[in-house]
Scaffold this active site. Structure first.
Site: not given
Ligand code: PGA
Length: 252
Positions: A9-11, A94, A96, A166, A172, A213, A234-235
């Site tokens: 997930n590149w956000k 998600h 967010e 999650e 993150g 993470s 994500g990251g």
């Molecule tokens: P993260 O994000 O790996 O940067 O913690 C995961 C996500 O939000 O899907």
């Protein structure tokens, strides 16, 4: 046997040019990793460019959100049919989106049903906030999000759905959930709710990912757990070496 699943997930990261660059760096190696369903979810602006680069590989493409209506006066939104032109997958609900854009279990459910209607594979995110976790409400919140989010889904379609647990406090932050904790939520809460919705056989076929993470260094700990079928990353999905390492860990 559930095929392991790893999605990046590149956000809201990477311009089209940067997206092309990242895919050109990691695509080939990633595509070589066997026995794992691998999916990239760049921002909407880059879907077309990335789709063109993925042609002929086994790498899948996903969007990070969508509207539930087929079309209409919804400024700034993207309809399922538009996503379907390029993507097989779509991330829904998600945290967010829930936190910053007002998504609720009800809107997530509308989107899941729209994905079903259009034959898109939804990656449905659930997870408790830090406050909910500290108040001992993890099971209650995650069960509710799972039951409400997947309400009314046809059991025949359910096996295609991917659920991502999650915990919001782990996203993150570098503060990943322990593998044991994630396994117990996957088994006792998410898969249990899926059994109540769809029955045992179907529930056993649904992939449940951990997200929060995940890195190349800790991924294997998760994938060694019987109910952790992959990761939503994500990251680390923006770092070629890390994401390839995560896919390789899932492949073992
Ligand atoms: P993260 O994000 O790996 O940067 O913690 C995961 C996500 O939000 O899907």
């Amino acid at each position: 046997m559930r095929t392991p699943f790893v999605a990046g997930n590149w956000k809201m990261n990477k311009t089209v040019a940067e997206a092309r660059e990242l895919v050109s760096v990691m695509g080939k190696e990633l595509a070589k990793v066997p026995n794992v369903e691998k999916v990239l979810c760049p921002p909407f602006m880059s879907l077309l460019a990335v789709a063109n680069l993925l042609g002929g590989t086994d790498l899948g493409l996903g969007a990070q959100n969508m509207h539930w209506e087929d079309k209409g006066a919804y400024t700034g939104e993207t309809a399922p049919g538009m996503i379907k032109e390029f993507c097989k997958y779509v991330i829904l609900g998600h945290s967010e989106r829930r936190t910053y854009f007002g998504e609720t279990d009800e809107t997530v459910n509308k989107k899941v049903l729209a994905a079903q209607k259009h034959g898109l594979t939804p990656i449905v995110c659930v997870g408790e906030t830090l406050a909910e976790n500290e108040a001992g409400k993890t099971a209650e919140v995650v069960r509710r999000q799972t039951l409400e989010g997947l309400k009314g889904v046809d059991p025949a379609f359910a096996t295609q759905i991917v659920v991502a647990y999650e915990p919001v406090w782990a996203i993150g932050t570098g503060r990943a959930s322990s593998a044991d904790n994630a396994e117990s939520v996957h088994r006792d809460v998410v898969r249990a709710a899926l059994k109540d919705l769809f029955g045992s056989e179907t529930a056993e076929a649904i992939r449940i990912l951990y997200g929060g993470s995940v890195t190349g260094a800790n991924a294997a700990d998760y994938f060694n757990q019987p109910n952790i079928d992959g990761a939503l990353v994500g990251g680390a999905s923006l770092k070629s070496d890390d994401f390839i390492a995560i896919a390789r860990a899932a492949s073992k």
